[in-house]
Design a protein around this motif. Structure first.
Motif, PDB file in Angstrom:
ATOM      1  N   THR A  59       0.837  -1.161   0.079  1.00  0.00           N
ATOM      2  CA  THR A  59       0.023   0.158   0.019  1.00  0.00           C
ATOM      3  C   THR A  59       0.866   1.190   0.050  1.00  0.00           C
ATOM      4  OG1 THR A  59      -1.597  -1.148   1.394  1.00  0.00           O
ATOM      5  CG2 THR A  59      -1.824   1.003   1.163  1.00  0.00           C
ATOM      6  N   ILE A  60       0.779   2.027  -1.066  1.00  0.00           N
ATOM      7  CA  ILE A  60       1.296   3.529  -1.077  1.00  0.00           C
ATOM      8  C   ILE A  60       0.548   4.430  -0.092  1.00  0.00           C
ATOM      9  CG2 ILE A  60       1.842   5.541  -2.513  1.00  0.00           C
ATOM     10  CD1 ILE A  60       3.392   3.108  -3.423  1.00  0.00           C
ATOM     11  N   ILE A  61       1.265   5.048   0.913  1.00  0.00           N
ATOM     12  CA  ILE A  61       0.874   6.076   1.802  1.00  0.00           C
ATOM     13  C   ILE A  61       1.172   7.223   1.250  1.00  0.00           C
ATOM     14  CG2 ILE A  61       0.698   6.678   4.101  1.00  0.00           C
ATOM     15  CD1 ILE A  61      -0.487   3.879   3.522  1.00  0.00           C
ATOM     16  N   THR A  62       0.232   8.239   1.091  1.00  0.00           N
ATOM     17  CA  THR A  62       0.550   9.610   0.899  1.00  0.00           C
ATOM     18  C   THR A  62       0.337  10.462   2.098  1.00  0.00           C
ATOM     19  OG1 THR A  62      -1.757  10.435   0.504  1.00  0.00           O
ATOM     20  CG2 THR A  62      -0.515   9.292  -1.458  1.00  0.00           C
ATOM     21  N   ASP A  63       0.579  12.012   1.978  1.00  0.00           N
ATOM     22  CA  ASP A  63       0.524  12.830   2.819  1.00  0.00           C
ATOM     23  C   ASP A  63      -0.941  13.055   3.307  1.00  0.00           C
ATOM     24  OD1 ASP A  63       3.341  12.791   2.545  1.00  0.00           O
ATOM     25  OD2 ASP A  63       3.088  14.998   1.556  1.00  0.00           O
ATOM     26  N   ASP A  64      -1.948  12.363   2.828  1.00  0.00           N
ATOM     27  CA  ASP A  64      -3.344  12.379   2.958  1.00  0.00           C
ATOM     28  C   ASP A  64      -3.638  12.100   4.391  1.00  0.00           C
ATOM     29  OD1 ASP A  64      -6.097  12.124   2.834  1.00  0.00           O
ATOM     30  OD2 ASP A  64      -6.171  12.203   1.009  1.00  0.00           O
ATOM     31  N   PRO A  65      -4.431  12.702   5.170  1.00  0.00           N
ATOM     32  CA  PRO A  65      -4.752  12.224   6.716  1.00  0.00           C
ATOM     33  C   PRO A  65      -5.397  10.756   6.618  1.00  0.00           C
ATOM     34  CG  PRO A  65      -5.558  14.488   6.372  1.00  0.00           C
ATOM     35  CD  PRO A  65      -4.876  13.993   4.714  1.00  0.00           C
ATOM     36  N   GLU A  66      -6.418  10.590   5.500  1.00  0.00           N
ATOM     37  CA  GLU A  66      -6.765   9.216   5.270  1.00  0.00           C
ATOM     38  C   GLU A  66      -5.845   8.229   5.277  1.00  0.00           C
ATOM     39  OE1 GLU A  66      -9.824   7.860   2.334  1.00  0.00           O
ATOM     40  OE2 GLU A  66     -10.593   9.945   2.884  1.00  0.00           O
ATOM     41  N   ASP A  67      -4.816   8.371   4.659  1.00  0.00           N
ATOM     42  CA  ASP A  67      -3.768   7.435   4.313  1.00  0.00           C
ATOM     43  C   ASP A  67      -3.001   7.077   5.603  1.00  0.00           C
ATOM     44  OD1 ASP A  67      -4.516   7.570   1.960  1.00  0.00           O
ATOM     45  OD2 ASP A  67      -2.512   7.629   1.057  1.00  0.00           O
ATOM     46  N   ILE A  68      -2.973   8.197   6.309  1.00  0.00           N
ATOM     47  CA  ILE A  68      -1.820   8.151   7.558  1.00  0.00           C
ATOM     48  C   ILE A  68      -2.858   7.409   8.843  1.00  0.00           C
ATOM     49  CG2 ILE A  68      -0.982   9.589   9.368  1.00  0.00           C
ATOM     50  CD1 ILE A  68       0.318  10.208   6.825  1.00  0.00           C
ATOM     51  N   ALA A  69      -4.063   7.584   8.819  1.00  0.00           N
ATOM     52  CA  ALA A  69      -5.024   6.888   9.746  1.00  0.00           C
ATOM     53  C   ALA A  69      -4.981   5.619   9.252  1.00  0.00           C
ATOM     54  CB  ALA A  69      -6.212   7.632   9.692  1.00  0.00           C
ATOM     55  N   TYR A  70      -4.825   5.184   8.127  1.00  0.00           N
ATOM     56  CA  TYR A  70      -4.971   3.827   7.739  1.00  0.00           C
ATOM     57  C   TYR A  70      -3.842   3.084   8.345  1.00  0.00           C
ATOM     58  CZ  TYR A  70      -4.343  -0.428   4.793  1.00  0.00           C
ATOM     59  OH  TYR A  70      -4.376  -1.484   4.200  1.00  0.00           O
ATOM     60  N   VAL A  71      -2.693   3.498   8.312  1.00  0.00           N
ATOM     61  CA  VAL A  71      -1.330   2.996   8.976  1.00  0.00           C
ATOM     62  C   VAL A  71      -1.498   2.900  10.567  1.00  0.00           C
ATOM     63  CG1 VAL A  71       1.236   3.369   9.329  1.00  0.00           C
ATOM     64  CG2 VAL A  71       0.257   3.964   7.318  1.00  0.00           C
ATOM     65  N   ARG A  72      -2.081   3.875  11.034  1.00  0.00           N
ATOM     66  CA  ARG A  72      -2.157   3.965  12.734  1.00  0.00           C
ATOM     67  C   ARG A  72      -3.272   2.715  12.805  1.00  0.00           C
ATOM     68  NH1 ARG A  72      -3.524   9.408  12.795  1.00  0.00           N
ATOM     69  NH2 ARG A  72      -5.649   8.965  12.915  1.00  0.00           N
ATOM     70  N   GLU A  73      -4.187   2.724  12.215  1.00  0.00           N
ATOM     71  CA  GLU A  73      -5.316   1.356  12.366  1.00  0.00           C
ATOM     72  C   GLU A  73      -4.889   0.302  12.336  1.00  0.00           C
ATOM     73  OE1 GLU A  73      -8.580   3.220  10.155  1.00  0.00           O
ATOM     74  OE2 GLU A  73      -8.434   4.988  11.644  1.00  0.00           O
ATOM     75  N   LEU A  74      -4.010   0.238  11.208  1.00  0.00           N
ATOM     76  CA  LEU A  74      -3.492  -1.107  10.934  1.00  0.00           C
ATOM     77  C   LEU A  74      -2.616  -1.810  11.702  1.00  0.00           C
ATOM     78  CD1 LEU A  74      -3.213  -3.264   8.199  1.00  0.00           C
ATOM     79  CD2 LEU A  74      -1.228  -2.013   7.685  1.00  0.00           C
ATOM     80  N   ALA A  75      -1.855  -0.838  12.470  1.00  0.00           N
ATOM     81  CA  ALA A  75      -0.960  -1.488  13.603  1.00  0.00           C
ATOM     82  C   ALA A  75      -1.758  -1.942  14.661  1.00  0.00           C
ATOM     83  CB  ALA A  75      -0.080  -0.179  14.016  1.00  0.00           C
ATOM     84  N   ILE A  76      -2.959  -1.617  14.713  1.00  0.00           N
ATOM     85  CA  ILE A  76      -3.815  -1.886  15.966  1.00  0.00           C
ATOM     86  C   ILE A  76      -4.586  -3.443  15.389  1.00  0.00           C
ATOM     87  CG2 ILE A  76      -5.823  -1.823  17.271  1.00  0.00           C
ATOM     88  CD1 ILE A  76      -4.739   1.001  17.960  1.00  0.00           C
ATOM     89  N   ARG A  77      -4.798  -3.287  14.116  1.00  0.00           N
ATOM     90  CA  ARG A  77      -5.473  -4.307  13.539  1.00  0.00           C
ATOM     91  C   ARG A  77      -4.490  -5.682  13.350  1.00  0.00           C
ATOM     92  NH1 ARG A  77      -7.809  -1.356   9.377  1.00  0.00           N
ATOM     93  NH2 ARG A  77      -6.450  -2.519   7.765  1.00  0.00           N
ATOM     94  N   ASN A  78      -3.257  -5.264  13.072  1.00  0.00           N
ATOM     95  CA  ASN A  78      -2.253  -6.375  12.904  1.00  0.00           C
ATOM     96  C   ASN A  78      -1.785  -6.742  13.970  1.00  0.00           C
ATOM     97  OD1 ASN A  78      -2.003  -6.391   9.855  1.00  0.00           O
ATOM     98  ND2 ASN A  78      -0.449  -5.060  10.198  1.00  0.00           N
ATOM     99  N   GLY A  79      -2.196  -6.096  15.284  1.00  0.00           N
ATOM    100  CA  GLY A  79      -1.635  -6.617  16.644  1.00  0.00           C
ATOM    101  C   GLY A  79      -0.214  -6.276  16.893  1.00  0.00           C
ATOM    102  N   GLU A  80       0.555  -5.261  16.146  1.00  0.00           N
ATOM    103  CA  GLU A  80       1.632  -4.842  16.325  1.00  0.00           C
ATOM    104  C   GLU A  80       1.597  -3.777  17.588  1.00  0.00           C
ATOM    105  OE1 GLU A  80       5.077  -4.525  13.798  1.00  0.00           O
ATOM    106  OE2 GLU A  80       3.636  -4.555  12.422  1.00  0.00           O
ATOM    107  N   GLU A  81       0.365  -3.291  17.704  1.00  0.00           N
ATOM    108  CA  GLU A  81       0.196  -2.162  18.893  1.00  0.00           C
ATOM    109  C   GLU A  81      -1.288  -2.454  19.349  1.00  0.00           C
ATOM    110  OE1 GLU A  81       0.561   2.044  17.815  1.00  0.00           O
ATOM    111  OE2 GLU A  81       2.110   1.307  16.167  1.00  0.00           O
ATOM    112  N   TYR A  82      -1.284  -2.296  20.676  1.00  0.00           N
ATOM    113  CA  TYR A  82      -2.638  -2.368  21.394  1.00  0.00           C
ATOM    114  C   TYR A  82      -3.018  -1.114  22.081  1.00  0.00           C
ATOM    115  CZ  TYR A  82      -1.352  -7.404  20.840  1.00  0.00           C
ATOM    116  OH  TYR A  82      -0.547  -8.402  20.252  1.00  0.00           O
ATOM    117  N   PRO A  83      -4.298  -0.807  21.898  1.00  0.00           N
ATOM    118  CA  PRO A  83      -4.601   0.409  22.422  1.00  0.00           C
ATOM    119  C   PRO A  83      -4.690   0.362  24.128  1.00  0.00           C
ATOM    120  CG  PRO A  83      -6.681  -0.528  21.160  1.00  0.00           C
ATOM    121  CD  PRO A  83      -5.566  -1.406  21.205  1.00  0.00           C
TER     122      PRO A  83
END
Ligand code: SPV
Ligand code: MN
Length: 641
Positions: A59-83
């Motif tokens: 996935t290509i991530i641009t400077d768009d806030p939506e793309d940035i949010a995607y990465v932040r959420e992916l870290a939780i979905r993938n279980g590399e980070e936990y809230p």
């Protein structure tokens, strides 16, 4: 598949073939974003490394806030980070044996023409490439590769360097979002050029806690000739995040082939009370020598705490930028008394990643956080997994509540002491440089170099004594020139020469200071932790010509009267002459001992600038003559007045 390093005719046709494979990894949206950069070199890298690492998708991530949010959420979905319980806070754990920079497996790829000093870890380029590309072949299988674009330094600035990151770790991609400036748009300004750094990272196979399994196959290989770093089988940020210590190595190489400096330095604004001015300083400190606590001295402002680029502007000023916009800070010892600013930041809602601390009922706990032992939980999750008090690791060592090198990751603008100009694309004029060491018996708490070149000598001769907190034996001195040897990728003599030349080209030459916050007398520190504020305010005053100083062979030292006034002003404290004499006497024998260690260290190193040895010999001769003349091994400041 054979991957060659540099495009050639055969490679170009190979790339042509690979480019066609892009749709296999990228969906239409990502493809469009890649094409919009209009840069064939970026496309080539993307094609080449996706074909090598073989992720399930990219996935290509641009400077768009939506793309940035995607990465932040992916870290939780993938279980590399936990809230965590507090809004915006997450926790990430690195594997139990992946808690710090791996010096042994970090190597510079060298050809027979390339020269490196002793102590720099190298591997022949062909051999190293074959090994690391072998590990990377298929390393991202079944995972998603994140492709991100960043700017090292403020965007649209003459300091800016573009950085392309591939990683299959959403934690890495998220951390970089906090720590670095977005650079997708900046990449468009490259106008098709290949002037960018590339970092390829794979955490490799993960266990059920999403930590790297094959840590024994951890490799971090630096390809200076191709502006790339390969990092595999690791997650700890100092190993995995391309833009941190990996980019520093590429930048050190680039800077030393040009005419600027890439340094392991903090940048801070010094603001003496009642004077309505800010004077910017940089500072290099080996670990455990007071770098963060200097950057965080109450009443001052922070521009950066880790890496600085320094350039000469049209007017002959030394300008610096922080290449980061965040802090990856050690959390051990952060408590309301020692670090009130950071403590408040870590305990209030904001986007922040904790790593390698203990989590219990959604709350985080770390070493020396200012609560009594009885308030620490006796169980929870930490860097070993499910933890309970008293538990031993496989090597029979007791596992503490949290790792000593546990960290937090935040944006600088989340700190109350963020300098308002930390993003200035012009950079900030640097008027002072600090070199901090740690020794119990030699260096005075603060002294000013007699010249720029003497300042370079001071930086090159920094030593730090091991503490009982580290695994090494306490009290062993380690040489740590400019705190940068871990990242050194050019012959050290050349690096020193570049430093000296840099200063010689400046019109406004920063004053250089050496600090030692750890001087002891009869086993006790001769000053309080907070006293460093006085040393700093004195140094700032020297920049503005406000204090006279005493010239000694090792540098200018403060006068008693000035320090007495400053201690009164800053802490409303009585500073006695006895304290002053104890702290600022010149320990002639100890300095000579230090010099002997430097001869041992640099004596057979080729290319150390003549100026370095001239300064060294000059100090030595004077000290020996003084010893002879006075018959004393320690000389009080009054001797030099
Ligand atoms: C250092 O060790 O100098 C750090 C942390 O700043 S690391 O990211 O590990 O380099
Ligand atoms: Mn650092």
């Amino acid at each position: 598949m054979v991957i060659t390093d540099k495009p050639n005719t055969g490679f170009t046709s190979l790339i042509g073939g690979i480019l066609q494979s892009l749709p296999k990894y990228l969906d239409e949206k990502s493809l469009r974003k890649l094409k919009a950069l209009d840069n064939i070199h970026v496309e080539e890298q993307v094609a080449k490394f996706l074909s090598l690492c073989k992720p399930a998708k990219a996935t290509i991530i641009t400077d768009d806030p939506e793309d940035i949010a995607y990465v932040r959420e992916l870290a939780i979905r993938n279980g590399e980070e936990y809230p965590l319980a507090m809004e915006g806070h997450t926790i990430h754990w690195d594997g139990y044996s992946d808690q710090a920079r791996d010096k042994a497996n970090t190597k510079v790829l060298v050809t027979s023409e390339m020269q490196m000093s002793k102590g720099i870890n190298t591997v022949p380029r062909d051999e190293g490439l074959e090994e690391v590309l072998g590990y990377m072949d298929g390393a991202m299988k079944g995972k998603e590769c994140i492709i991100r674009f960043f700017s090292l330094g403020p965007t649209n600035s003459k300091f800016t360097l573009c950085a392309l990151q591939f990683t299959d770790s959403s934690y890495v991609a998220h951390s970089e979002d906090i720590l670095y400036r977005k650079g997708y748009e900046q990449f468009k300004d490259l106008r098709g050029s290949e002037e960018f750094f590339t970092f390829i990272h794979s955490a490799g196979e993960l266990d059920d806690r999403n930590c790297t399994v094959n840590v024994d196959k951890r490799r971090i290989y630096i390809d200076l000739l191709d502006n790339k770093v390969y990092s595999v089988n690791n997650q700890y940020a100092g190993n995995s995040l391309g833009l941190k210590k990996l980019a520093l190595r590429l930048a050190v190489y680039k800077a030393n082939n040009e005419d600027w400096l890439a340094e392991h330095m903090l940048i801070m604004g010094v603001k003496p009370e009642g004077k309505n001015r800010t004077t910017y300083f940089t500072g290099a400190y080996p670990s455990a020598c007071g770098k963060t606590s200097t950057a965080m001295i109450p009443g001052q402002s922070m521009v950066g705490d880790d890496i600085a680029y320094l350039k000469i502007d049209e007017d002959g000023n030394c300008k610096a930028v922080n290449i980061e916009q965040g802090v990856f800070g050690i959390i051990t010892d952060v408590n309301p008394v020692d670090d009130p600013v950071i403590f408040k930041t870590l305990t209030t809602p904001r986007e922040m990643i904790f790593s390698n601390v203990l989590v219990h009922e959604g709350k985080t706990y770390w070493l020396n956080m200012g609560i009594p032992e009885s308030q620490y939980p006796i169980e929870g999750l930490n860097h070993i997994g499910e933890w309970s008090k008293g538990m031993k690791d496989p090597k029979d060592n007791e596992v503490g509540v949290a790792h000593r090198n546990a960290r937090y990751t935040i944006r600088i603008n989340e700190l109350d002491n963020a300098d308002p100009s930390y993003n200035d694309p012009e950079g900030l004029v640097i008027e002072g440089v600090l070199y901090g060491g740690r020794d119990s018996d030699t260096n005075v708490p603060v002294s000013q170099a007699l010249s720029w070149a003497h300042g370079v000598y001071m930086g090159a001769t920094i030593e730090s004594e091991t503490t009982s907190a580290t695994l090494d034996q306490a009290g062993v001195r380690k040489s740590s020139p400019m705190a940068i040897m871990d990242f050194m990728v050019v012959p050290f003599g050349r690096y020193l020469k570049n430093h000296i030349d840099f200063g010689n080209k400046l019109k406004l030459v920063p004053l250089v200071f050496s600090t030692n916050y750890f001087l002891k007398h009869e086993g006790k520190y001769t000053n309080e932790k907070v006293d460093k504020k006085v040393w700093l305010i004195w140094a700032e005053g020297r920049v503005h010509g406000e204090y006279e100083a005493i010239e000694t062979p090792i540098g200018y030292i403060p006068r008693y009267m000035d320090l007495k006034t400053l201690f009164r002003q800053v802490f409303d404290k009585d500073y006695t002459e006895d304290e002053y004499v104890q702290q600022f006497s010149i320990r002639v024998n100890k300095y000579l001992g230090k010099q002997a260690r430097m001869e041992e260290l640099y004596g057979d190193e080729e290319g150390i600038p003549e100026e370095f040895w001239k300064i060294h010999e000059g100090i030595k001769e004077t000290l020996l003559a003084l010893k002879e003349e006075t018959g004393k091994s320690v000389l009080a400041p009054s001797y030099f007045q």
